[in-house]
Design an enzyme around this catalytic site. Structure first.
Site, short mmCIF file in Angstrom:
data_model
loop_
_atom_site.label_atom_id
_atom_site.label_comp_id
_atom_site.label_asym_id
_atom_site.label_seq_id
_atom_site.Cartn_x
_atom_site.Cartn_y
_atom_site.Cartn_z
CG LEU A 67 20.42 -6.59 -44.01
CD1 LEU A 67 20.38 -7.22 -42.94
CD2 LEU A 67 19.32 -5.16 -43.90
CG ASP A 68 22.86 0.52 -44.27
OD1 ASP A 68 23.68 -0.16 -45.78
OD2 ASP A 68 23.02 1.12 -44.51
NE ARG A 69 32.32 -4.96 -42.16
CZ ARG A 69 33.27 -5.62 -42.67
NH1 ARG A 69 33.70 -4.44 -43.94
NH2 ARG A 69 34.32 -6.65 -42.06
#
Length: 233
Positions: A67-69
């Protein structure tokens, strides 16, 4: 970025067995190590396993998906080298049903729709651009969304993906005039106080590759007044 990152004492474990572990990622956690040198979530999960089971030496952990940060929600890891390729195949074959919730600005024109774009990633600024038709170096991106609730200032949208492209949900929703709350990169006008964006991997459902049981997990929403309003009747 003021936030509470995951550590082995506050890790939100949603499901665990001998083959895999599923956790609820906090905003700011990086799933796998990168050039920042920040401690990745994968290392936090390893520390948790090492302590819980009193394991000597190195702990094996395979990254199944990311998942994106600045996003939150369901992330799965493999606990054995045997399970990793099987779990990876679930995602490659689109047999793992992932459902996301997003808080967006502006009500989409349609209450429910399928969005199809061609996305091109620019590595220099780590950003994707959506095109209506195929263009050089672009990849087809398809998602389905439906509006779940209209709040005072935002709209809760549920999203499921047919493809898994770089920043896909972020750029596709922005392309229809509904950027995600806090997502400065894709057109929202201000950041969230903790540096997050209001995109949450809410549900994950799949058939366990070893036991063949159906695993169905839900990740609690971040503690935030706007997210809280999504659950109010």
């Amino acid at each position: 970025m003021s936030k509470t990152l995951s550590n082995k004492s506050n890790l939100q474990v949603l499901y665990e067995d001998n083959h895999l572990i599923i956790v609820n990622k906090r905003a700011g956690d990086i799933v796998q190590g990168d050039k920042t040198g920040d401690t990745p979530l994968s290392d936090v999960v390893k520390d948790y396993i090492k302590d819980k089971y009193n394991k000597p030496g190195n702990v094996y952990l395979g990254v199944v998906h990311r998942l994106d940060r600045p996003t939150t929600g369901v992330v799965m890891f493999a606990k054995t080298s045997k399970a990793l390729p099987r779990l990876n195949k679930l995602f490659v074959d689109r047999k793992a049903d992932k459902t996301y919730w997003a808080l967006v600005k502006n009500v989409p024109e349609k209450q429910a729709d399928t969005l199809t774009h061609w996305l091109r990633k620019n590595p220099k600024n780590n950003k994707s651009t959506a095109f209506p038709n195929k263009s050089p170096d672009s990849k087809k991106a398809i998602l389905h969304y439906q509006v779940l609730k209209q709040l005072d200032n935002y709209v809760l949208v549920e999203v499921s993906l047919e493809t898994g492209r770089h920043h896909q949900i972020r750029v596709q929703l922005a392309s229809i005039g509904s950027p995600i709350k806090g997502d400065l990169k894709y057109g929202f006008n201000r950041s969230n106080p903790d540096g997050s964006i209001s995109l949450h991997a809410r549900y994950l459902k799949f058939t366990h590759p070893v036991s063949n049981h159906v695993i169905d997990v839900t990740a609690a929403l971040p503690k935030d007044p706007v997210w809280d309003a999504c659950l109010e009747s």
